[in-house]
Design an enzyme around this catalytic site. Structure first.
Site, PDB file in Angstrom:
ATOM      1  N   GLY A  59      32.566 -47.657  21.811  1.00 48.34           N
ATOM      2  CA  GLY A  59      32.404 -47.865  20.373  1.00 48.34           C
ATOM      3  C   GLY A  59      32.738 -49.301  19.985  1.00 48.34           C
ATOM      4  O   GLY A  59      32.058 -49.916  19.164  1.00 48.34           O
ATOM      5  N   PHE A  89      26.029 -56.458  13.783  1.00 48.48           N
ATOM      6  CA  PHE A  89      26.234 -55.490  14.858  1.00 48.48           C
ATOM      7  C   PHE A  89      24.921 -54.791  15.171  1.00 48.48           C
ATOM      8  O   PHE A  89      24.780 -54.093  16.079  1.00 48.48           O
ATOM      9  CB  PHE A  89      27.298 -54.461  14.468  1.00 48.48           C
ATOM     10  CG  PHE A  89      28.584 -55.119  14.047  1.00 48.48           C
ATOM     11  CD1 PHE A  89      29.086 -56.205  14.751  1.00 48.48           C
ATOM     12  CD2 PHE A  89      29.268 -54.692  12.932  1.00 48.48           C
ATOM     13  CE1 PHE A  89      30.251 -56.822  14.350  1.00 48.48           C
ATOM     14  CE2 PHE A  89      30.436 -55.295  12.531  1.00 48.48           C
ATOM     15  CZ  PHE A  89      30.929 -56.358  13.235  1.00 48.48           C
ATOM     16  N   TRP A 142      29.964 -51.551  21.175  1.00 45.71           N
ATOM     17  CA  TRP A 142      28.751 -51.399  20.355  1.00 45.71           C
ATOM     18  C   TRP A 142      28.765 -52.419  19.208  1.00 45.71           C
ATOM     19  O   TRP A 142      27.722 -52.919  18.798  1.00 45.71           O
ATOM     20  CB  TRP A 142      28.680 -49.970  19.798  1.00 45.71           C
ATOM     21  CG  TRP A 142      27.533 -49.777  18.851  1.00 45.71           C
ATOM     22  CD1 TRP A 142      26.244 -49.489  19.172  1.00 45.71           C
ATOM     23  CD2 TRP A 142      27.565 -49.866  17.422  1.00 45.71           C
ATOM     24  NE1 TRP A 142      25.481 -49.392  18.037  1.00 45.71           N
ATOM     25  CE2 TRP A 142      26.265 -49.620  16.948  1.00 45.71           C
ATOM     26  CE3 TRP A 142      28.570 -50.130  16.481  1.00 45.71           C
ATOM     27  CZ2 TRP A 142      25.935 -49.634  15.595  1.00 45.71           C
ATOM     28  CZ3 TRP A 142      28.257 -50.144  15.134  1.00 45.71           C
ATOM     29  CH2 TRP A 142      26.949 -49.896  14.704  1.00 45.71           C
ATOM     30  N   HIS A 143      29.964 -52.732  18.715  1.00 44.93           N
ATOM     31  CA  HIS A 143      30.044 -53.661  17.582  1.00 44.93           C
ATOM     32  C   HIS A 143      29.686 -55.090  17.974  1.00 44.93           C
ATOM     33  O   HIS A 143      29.294 -55.878  17.107  1.00 44.93           O
ATOM     34  CB  HIS A 143      31.446 -53.633  16.958  1.00 44.93           C
ATOM     35  CG  HIS A 143      31.679 -52.421  16.120  1.00 44.93           C
ATOM     36  ND1 HIS A 143      32.081 -51.218  16.651  1.00 44.93           N
ATOM     37  CD2 HIS A 143      31.542 -52.213  14.788  1.00 44.93           C
ATOM     38  CE1 HIS A 143      32.183 -50.334  15.670  1.00 44.93           C
ATOM     39  NE2 HIS A 143      31.863 -50.904  14.535  1.00 44.93           N
ATOM     40  N   GLY A 144      29.844 -55.442  19.223  1.00 41.59           N
ATOM     41  CA  GLY A 144      29.484 -56.799  19.615  1.00 41.59           C
ATOM     42  C   GLY A 144      29.849 -57.082  21.049  1.00 41.59           C
ATOM     43  O   GLY A 144      30.713 -56.427  21.639  1.00 41.59           O
TER      44      GLY A 144
END
Lengths: 367, 498
Positions: free
Chosen positions: B319, B498, B322-324
C-alpha cells in the site's frame, strides 16, 4: 424545502458574494484600478521639482513610477530596471545625468517589461537601459505581480515579444482588471481598506531633512531605505544575514533550474530593446559575503543565471557588469544594508563602466 | 484539468452538465452516456493528451479480457490481465526506482530513463484489476463497451478516485433515468462547495508552511527546532487530509450532479481512536481494495496472530509503495503496518471489559493522531535524511527553535521575495490559527457526507435529506463563491501524483 428552491438559494447567495466583492473592490480600489489618486501625480510633480518624498508605503512604487513616467517630457538618458536590490543606487549621486531608477521592490520579469512598456508607450525610449538581473526572475514557480493596473500595458508589450513561450507567459497575466479584482486576496484587501475608513489618501510629504522613518523616494527615482536599515552596523548586518539564512525556514532561492519560458521571454525582451535602439547593459549585484557563503545550496542556480546572462550578452554584444559573488564584485562586509541589498558605493563601483561607456557613446553621438 | 480551476468550474463543468442533463431530459439517455464518456476522455486529454492512447488502450484490452471472462471465468486469463495491468503500472511508475535499486545493489550505475508517469494510472489500474478478479471468481454480466469505458473513465473519479467497483457503477449506468434528480443535484452542489472550500481555504493555505518546513529539513538537517518541526508536520497532516478529502467530496458532488453515486472515501479519519479505526476511515476505497484483493487472498486472519501480522505488514508495505516509487513511501506503509499489528496485539492482550470513558477516548485519539503525524513525515519528506531531520526536530534534539510570531514586516517580505519567494521566513500567527481551526474541524464538525446525509447506496427521495436546508444552501453559495475568488492560482491535488 424543495430541491429547486435550495439550488436557487445557492445561486443567489453565490452571486451576492460576487456582487459584494465587486462593490468592495470598486469602492476601496486598493490597487487604484478605477481611480488614480491625485496624490501620485503630486508625488511625481514633487520629484520632478527635485524634492524627495518620504513616508511612502513600499508597494506603491509601481504607481509612482507610472505617474512619474506619465509626466516625463523627454526620454531619460539612462534608465535602471530591477528590484529593491538596486533601488538604493542613486544615479544622480553617482553623477549620471538625466538618469532615472525605475526599479521596484520584488521587481519580476513582468515588472521589467511593464516599466519599459510604459516608456515605450510614450515614445520615451532611453539611450541606455541598465537591467539588474535578479536570479528569481527565472524561477519556475514565481508568478507575476500584476498589481496597480499593469494589465493593459503589460499585455501590449508582451504581445510584441517574439517567442514561442509567449502564450504560457501571457497566461500568467490576468486577462483584465476583472480577473485581478475577483480574487479573495483583493477582496480581503478591499474590505481591510474599507474597514480603515480611509479613502484614496496616500501618506507622503516633502522630506528634505530625511527624517522619515519609512522609505524616501528621491527625485532620480532611487529609494532611500528607512533610517533603521541605513544605520545598521556591518557587524549587525553580518549577524542578521547569518541568522536569517541559517534558519531552515527562511533560507534559499527555492528553485534549482531556470524556467525555459521565462528565459525565452527575457531573451525576446532583450531583442526588443535592441530593436528599439536603446543600449542594453546587464548587471548582476552581489550578495552579502556571509549570505553568499550560506547560500551554498543555491550556488548552482546562481551560476546558471550568471552563465545564462553572460551567454546572452556575448550573443548580442552587450556589456555585463558585476556578479552575484561578492568576491568578484569588489564589495565587502561593509557594503551591504542586509544580506542582499548593496549600498550605493558598491553598486556605483559595479555600474561605473556603464556610465563611462554611456558618456563615450553620448560624446560620439554629439560629434 | 483541475477541479479547482476556472477552466473546469466555469467552462467544462457547465457545458458538460448542460449537454448531459439536456440530452437525458429529452429522453436521449444513451446519447447522454456516450457524451459523458467523451467528455471524460476530453477531461483527461486536456491534462495530458499524450496518454489518452494509453487510457483508451488499457480500457480496450481490459474490456476484451472481461468480455472473455464473463463468457467463461478462467483463472489464467485473470492472471494475464493482472500481469498486463501491473506491467504497465510497473513500467511507468516503478522502472526507475527498481533500476536504481538494482544498480545500487550491484554496485553499478543506472541511467535514469525519461519516463513520465501517466496521470491516474494508479487509480484506473486498480479499478480494472478489481473487475478482472471479480469476473474470474463469479459470473459477471458482460457490460456494453460504452458503459465499461464510462465506468473506468468517469471524470469525477478518474484522476484520484474514489476507486469504484463495477458493481457500484455499472448498474447505475445501465439504469440511469431520464428524469433529472434535483435532490441529488442539490446535494452534489453542496458537497462540491464543501470540497472546494476544504481545498482552497485550508489545504492550500497550509501548504506553503508545510513546504517551507519540509524543504528546510532537506536543506539544513541539523537546525530544525521543535516548534517549527511540529507545526510543519501538523500543517502537512491537515493539508493532506483537506486536500484529498476535499477532492473526494468534489468527486462525489460532481457525480451526484450527473446523477451517479460514488462510494465514500473518508469518514472523519482524524476522529479515529486507534490506527485500525483510522484505516477504516481513511481512503476507504483503497483500504477496501487492499483488504479484498490482497489481505484476504493472502489468508487474512487465518492461522493466528503470526500469519495475520505478516499479511498486514505485506499489505501495508505494498500500500505504501502504491503511493509512489520511493523508500519513504515503503517506510510510511511499514510504519502503519507496525502500528496496526501493535494495535491488534494490544486488543488481544489488554482485553475489553467495558466501553471506553471519555478520557480514554481522548487519549486514544491523541495517540492515534501522534502516530499518524509521525508517519506522515516519511510520506511528505523527499528523502530519508529529510525525514530524519524532521523527526530530530520533532523530538526536540535541536531545541525549541527560533520561531518568531507575528506578521512579517513589509521589508521582511520584500527580502524574502528578493530571495526567491520564500515569503514565510517569519512564522506568522495565521499558521497557528489555521492549525487550531483544522483541529476543531476534524474533531468537532461532522463529516461532509453527514451534513448532506449522503448515503452512496440509497436512492434519492422526493425530499431533501439536508438538515437546516436554507442555511446550508446559503452557506454553500457563499462558500462556493469565496472558493472561486480564492482560485487565482489553482494548485494540484496531492493524490494526483500517485
Amino acid at each position: 424545502m424543495s430541491a429547486a428552491r435550495y439550488i436557487v438559494i445557492v445561486v443567489i447567495a453565490g452571486l451576492s458574494v460576487v456582487a459584494a466583492a465587486l462593490g468592495a473592490a470598486v469602492s476601496a480600489d486598493p490597487a487604484h484600478l478605477f481611480r488614480t489618486p491625485a496624490a501620485y501625480a503630486e508625488i511625481a510633480r514633487l520629484l520632478h521639482a527635485g524634492t524627495p518624498v518620504g513616508e511612502l508605503d513600499s508597494p506603491r512604487h509601481r504607481l509612482i513610477n507610472r505617474a512619474f513616467i506619465d509626466s516625463l517630457d523627454q526620454a531619460p538618458e539612462t534608465v535602471i530596471l530591477g528590484s529593491s536590490r538596486v533601488q538604493p543606487f542613486s544615479p544622480a549621486e553617482a553623477g549620471w545625468q538625466r538618469s532615472l531608477s525605475l526599479a521596484v521592490e520584488g521587481g519580476d520579469l513582468g515588472d521589467l517589461l511593464y516599466i519599459y512598456g510604459l516608456l515605450r508607450d510614450r515614445a520615451l525610449i532611453p539611450a541606455r537601459t541598465v537591467i539588474t538581473v535578479d536570479p528569481y526572475i527565472f524561477a519556475p514557480d514565481s508568478h507575476l505581480l500584476t498589481r496597480n493596473g499593469k494589465h493593459a500595458s503589460l499585455q501590449r508589450i508582451v504581445g510584441l515579444l517574439e517567442t514561442d513561450c509567449i502564450e504560457d507567459f501571457g497566461s500568467q497575466i490576468p486577462l483584465s482588471w476583472l480577473a485581478e479584482v475577483l480574487t479573495l486576496d483583493y477582496v480581503l484587501e478591499s474590505l481591510g481598506k474599507l474597514g480603515e475608513g480611509s479613502s484614496d489618501q496616500v501618506r507622503f510629504g516633502p522630506d528634505p531633512e530625511l527624517r522619515s522613518p519609512g522609505f524616501i523616494k528621491r527625485p532620480d527615482g532611487s529609494v532611500l531605505f528607512s533610517r533603521e536599515i541605513r544605520t545598521r552596523s556591518a557587524a549587525y548586518v553580518d549577524d542578521y544575514a547569518a541568522t536569517v539564512l541559517d534558519h531552515p525556514v527562511g533560507r534559499g532561492l527555492a528553485f534549482t533550474s531556470l524556467d525555459p519560458c521565462k528565459t525565452a521571454v527575457f531573451q525576446a525582451f532583450l531583442d526588443l530593446l535592441q530593436h528599439d535602439g536603446t543600449t542594453v547593459i546587464l548587471a548582476m549585484l552581489p550578495y552579502h559575503p556571509t549570505a553568499f557563503r550560506l547560500l551554498e545550496s543555491d550556488r548552482a542556480v546562481l551560476a546558471q543565471v550568471d552563465g545564462f546572462v553572460r551567454q546572452l550578452a556575448a550573443q548580442r554584444s552587450l556589456a555585463v557588469l558585476g556578479a552575484f559573488d561578492p568576491g568578484q564584485s569588489d564589495c565587502g562586509q561593509t557594503d551591504f544594508l542586509d544580506m542582499h541589498h548593496p549600498k550605493q558605493p558598491c553598486i556605483e563601483r559595479i555600474l561605473e563602466p556603464a556610465v563611462e561607456s554611456g558618456t563615450r557613446q553620448s560624446a560620439a553621438a554629439g560629434q | 484539468m483541475l477541479f479547482n480551476s476556472y477552466e473546469f468550474i466555469l467552462v467544462f463543468l457547465p457545458i458538460t452538465l448542460f449537454l448531459v442533463l439536456s440530452l437525458r431530459r429529452l429522453g436521449m439517455v444513451s446519447a447522454s452516456l456516450t457524451l459523458l464518456c467523451g467528455a471524460s476522455l476530453v477531461f483527461y486529454a486536456v491534462w495530458d493528451w499524450r496518454f489518452i492512447g494509453l487510457l483508451v488502450g488499457s480500457i480496450c484490452i481490459n474490456y476484451l479480457l472481461i468480455s472473455a471472462l464473463s463468457a467463461r471465468p478462467r483463472r489464467w486469463l485473470m492472471w494475464i490481465g493482472i500481469a498486463v495491468n501491473l506491467g504497465l503500472l510497473g513500467f511507468f511508475k516503478y522502472a526507475t526506482f527498481l533500476g536504481e535499486n538494482f544498480a545500487a545493489l550491484a554496485g553499478g550505475s543506472f541511467e535514469t530513463p525519461d519516463i513520465v508517469l501517466p496521470l491516474a494510472i494508479s487509480f484506473f489500474t486498480l479499478q480494472q484489476i478489481s473487475m478482472l478478479v471479480d469476473a474470474s471468481l463469479q459470473p459477471v454480466a458482460r457490460p456494453r463497451f460504452r458503459d465499461y469505458a464510462l465506468y473506468v473513465s468517469f471524470f469525477p473519479q478518474l484522476i484520484a478516485g474514489p476507486i469504484v467497483r463495477h458493481g457500484e457503477m455499472l448498474p447505475q449506468i445501465r439504469s440511469i433515468a431520464s428524469r433529472i434528480d434535483l435532490v441529488a443535484f442539490a446535494m452534489g452542489v453542496t458537497l462540491f462547495a464543501m470540497g472546494l472550500l476544504k481545498k482552497v481555504a485550508l489545504a492550500d493555505s497550509l501548504k506553503p508552511y508545510a513546504d517551507v518546513v519540509f524543504n528546510g529539513a532537506e536543506q539544513t538537517a541539523a537546525s530544525l527546532g521543535f516548534i517549527e518541526a511540529w507545526l510543519g508536520a501538523l500543517a502537512f497532516h491537515f493539508q493532506i487530509y483537506f486536500d484529498f478529502s476535499g477532492y473526494s467530496d468534489m468527486a462525489i458532488g460532481l457525480a451526484l450532479m450527473l446523477g451517479f453515486r460514488l462510494p465514500l472515501n473518508f469518514n472523519a479519519p482524524y476522529k479515529a481512536t486507534s490506527i485500525i479505526d483510522f484505516w477504516r476511515r481513511w481512503h476507504l476505497t483503497l483500504s477496501r481494495f487492499l483488504r479484498d484483493y490482497l489481505y484476504i487472498p493472502l489468508g487474512g486472519r487465518r492461522g493466528g496472530l503470526g500469519p495475520q501480522s505478516a499479511n498486514i505488514m505485506l499489505v501495508m508495505l505494498i500500500g505504501g509503495l502504491w503511493h509512489g516509487s520511493s523508500w519513504n513511501f515503503v517506510i510510511w506503509g511499514g510504519l502503519h503496518g507496525v502500528m496496526i499489528v501493535a494495535n491488534h496485539l494490544w486488543r488481544r492482550f489488554s482485553g475489553h471489559s467495558r466501553g471506553p470513558s471519555r478520557a480514554t477516548t481522548a487519549v486514544s485519539v491523541l495517540l492515534t493522531t501522534a502516530g499518524v503525524v509521525l508517519a506522515w513525515v516519511f510520506f511528505r519528506a523527499e528523502s530519508l535524511d529529510g525525514s530524519l531531520a524532521m523527526l530530530a526536530g520533532m523530538a526536540g534534539l535541536n531545541g525549541l527553535g527560533t520561531v518568531t510570531l507575528g506578521e512579517p514586516s513589509l521589508f521582511d517580505l520584500a527580502q524574502s521575495v528578493a530571495l526567491g519567494g520564500s515569503a514565510l521566513a517569519t512564522l506568522d500567527a495565521n499558521v497557528l490559527l489555521l492549525i487550531a481551526i483544522a483541529f476543531a474541524m476534524v474533531w468537532v464538525l461532522p463529516a461532509s457526507q453527514e451534513i448532506v446525509n449522503y448515503d452512496p447506496a440509497a436512492r434519492s427521495g422526493a425530499a431533501l435529506p439536508i438538515r437546516y436546508p436554507a442555511a446550508t444552501a446559503a452557506l454553500s453559495g457563499v462558500g462556493l463563491s469565496l472558493a472561486l475568488l480564492a482560485l487565482a492560482r489553482p494548485s494540484e491535488f496531492l493524490y494526483f501524483q500517485f
